[in-house]
Design a protein around this motif. Sequence first.
Motif, short mmCIF file in Angstrom:
data_model
loop_
_atom_site.label_atom_id
_atom_site.label_comp_id
_atom_site.label_asym_id
_atom_site.label_seq_id
_atom_site.Cartn_x
_atom_site.Cartn_y
_atom_site.Cartn_z
N ASP A 70 -22.65 -14.70 3.28
CA ASP A 70 -22.35 -13.53 2.42
C ASP A 70 -22.18 -12.24 3.23
O ASP A 70 -22.82 -12.03 4.25
CB ASP A 70 -23.41 -13.37 1.32
CG ASP A 70 -24.81 -13.34 1.86
OD1 ASP A 70 -25.54 -12.40 1.58
OD2 ASP A 70 -25.15 -14.29 2.61
N PRO A 71 -21.24 -11.40 2.76
CA PRO A 71 -20.88 -10.17 3.48
C PRO A 71 -22.07 -9.23 3.71
O PRO A 71 -22.18 -8.64 4.78
CB PRO A 71 -19.86 -9.50 2.56
CG PRO A 71 -19.29 -10.60 1.74
CD PRO A 71 -20.39 -11.59 1.56
N GLU A 72 -22.94 -9.11 2.72
CA GLU A 72 -24.06 -8.17 2.87
C GLU A 72 -24.94 -8.54 4.05
O GLU A 72 -25.39 -7.67 4.80
CB GLU A 72 -24.91 -8.11 1.58
CG GLU A 72 -24.23 -7.44 0.41
CD GLU A 72 -23.15 -8.31 -0.23
OE1 GLU A 72 -23.19 -9.56 -0.04
OE2 GLU A 72 -22.25 -7.75 -0.88
N ARG A 73 -25.17 -9.84 4.21
CA ARG A 73 -26.05 -10.26 5.32
C ARG A 73 -25.34 -10.11 6.66
O ARG A 73 -25.98 -9.84 7.67
CB ARG A 73 -26.57 -11.67 5.08
CG ARG A 73 -27.63 -11.71 3.97
CD ARG A 73 -28.09 -13.10 3.66
NE ARG A 73 -28.75 -13.75 4.80
CZ ARG A 73 -28.87 -15.07 4.94
NH1 ARG A 73 -28.38 -15.88 4.03
NH2 ARG A 73 -29.49 -15.57 5.98
N GLN A 75 -23.22 -7.71 7.27
CA GLN A 75 -23.32 -6.27 7.52
C GLN A 75 -24.71 -5.91 8.04
O GLN A 75 -24.84 -5.06 8.92
CB GLN A 75 -23.01 -5.49 6.23
CG GLN A 75 -21.58 -5.72 5.76
CD GLN A 75 -21.13 -4.73 4.70
OE1 GLN A 75 -21.91 -3.91 4.24
NE2 GLN A 75 -19.88 -4.82 4.32
N GLU A 76 -25.71 -6.60 7.51
CA GLU A 76 -27.09 -6.35 7.96
C GLU A 76 -27.27 -6.76 9.43
O GLU A 76 -27.98 -6.09 10.19
CB GLU A 76 -28.07 -7.09 7.05
CG GLU A 76 -29.50 -6.59 7.12
CD GLU A 76 -29.63 -5.07 7.10
OE1 GLU A 76 -30.30 -4.53 8.01
OE2 GLU A 76 -29.07 -4.41 6.19
N LYS A 79 -25.88 -3.98 11.53
CA LYS A 79 -26.82 -2.85 11.55
C LYS A 79 -28.01 -3.14 12.46
O LYS A 79 -28.47 -2.27 13.19
CB LYS A 79 -27.32 -2.55 10.13
CG LYS A 79 -26.31 -1.83 9.28
CD LYS A 79 -26.95 -1.39 7.97
CE LYS A 79 -25.94 -0.64 7.11
NZ LYS A 79 -26.52 -0.22 5.83
N TYR A 117 -15.88 -6.85 10.25
CA TYR A 117 -16.96 -5.92 9.88
C TYR A 117 -17.01 -4.85 10.95
O TYR A 117 -16.97 -5.16 12.15
CB TYR A 117 -18.29 -6.66 9.78
CG TYR A 117 -18.29 -7.65 8.64
CD1 TYR A 117 -18.76 -7.28 7.39
CD2 TYR A 117 -17.77 -8.94 8.81
CE1 TYR A 117 -18.74 -8.17 6.33
CE2 TYR A 117 -17.74 -9.83 7.76
CZ TYR A 117 -18.22 -9.44 6.51
OH TYR A 117 -18.19 -10.31 5.46
N ARG A 183 -16.32 -3.41 5.63
CA ARG A 183 -15.72 -4.74 5.70
C ARG A 183 -14.25 -4.61 5.36
O ARG A 183 -13.89 -3.89 4.43
CB ARG A 183 -16.40 -5.68 4.69
CG ARG A 183 -15.84 -7.08 4.70
CD ARG A 183 -16.22 -7.88 3.46
NE ARG A 183 -15.42 -9.10 3.44
CZ ARG A 183 -14.17 -9.16 2.99
NH1 ARG A 183 -13.58 -8.08 2.51
NH2 ARG A 183 -13.49 -10.30 3.04
#
Length: 245
Positions: A70-73, A75-76, A79, A117, A183
């Motif tokens: 998943d994109p959120e992870r 992105q994490e 970071k 990303y 993204r």
Amino acid sequence: MKLFGLTDTGLVRQNNQDSYAIRQPDESLGIVVVCDGMGGARAGNVASAVGVEAFSSALEESCRQGLPPDPERKQELLKSAVRTANGQIYELAEENPEYYGMGTTLVAALILSNEAYIANVGDSRCYHWSEGMLHQISQDHSVVQALVERGEITPEQARTHPRKNLITRALGTAIGTQIDVFRIDYRAGDKLLLCSDGLTNVVTDDVVSRELALNIAPEDMARALLTLAIEQGAPDNVTVVVAQL
Ligand code: CA
């Protein structure tokens, strides 16, 4: 995926405080990062060199362990790699008086088979060229960008503003840092450009777009962009990383 980068001191500065790194753990995966250091003759070099190394190593390790779907992870993970870099620079600056106050910008991309990303802190930039159009993905964290957003000056005035070098976010100057992550989707033939402000302060977006439209290898494109900055006097260090997708 073809990746190529280069960095140059330019025509005015005595040393080069920019750094970049390119990692390609496998054919369909690329990690690219550009850092523009600040803080005295030696310290700026150290901040940017540690920044690119710490970031790319941390993200490459995450890739080796397997990227989450998943994109959120994802992105994490970017970071987290930026925070690792921030921590390493900050600790070095705390431990060594000669490095006191050093910091760096960071712009980076994790490039996968049909998406990328992008992480950003400071005023180095990421551009996406797709279907004949150039899009600036990252937003500068700078005093002049804030003035532009408030409508107090135009983007054209920002380019030559006396305070254009003042950034409002950096890596290594504090324990924590605020990180932007983006993204993007991309298609075959798209290009990504990561660069320091030594390019964008002297070469306009229109000219960058015209270069990226050329059907030439990333290596030739990066050299052409550097040549354009040199032709404008290259008052600052210039770093260019081109990814052809
Ligand atoms: Ca610079």
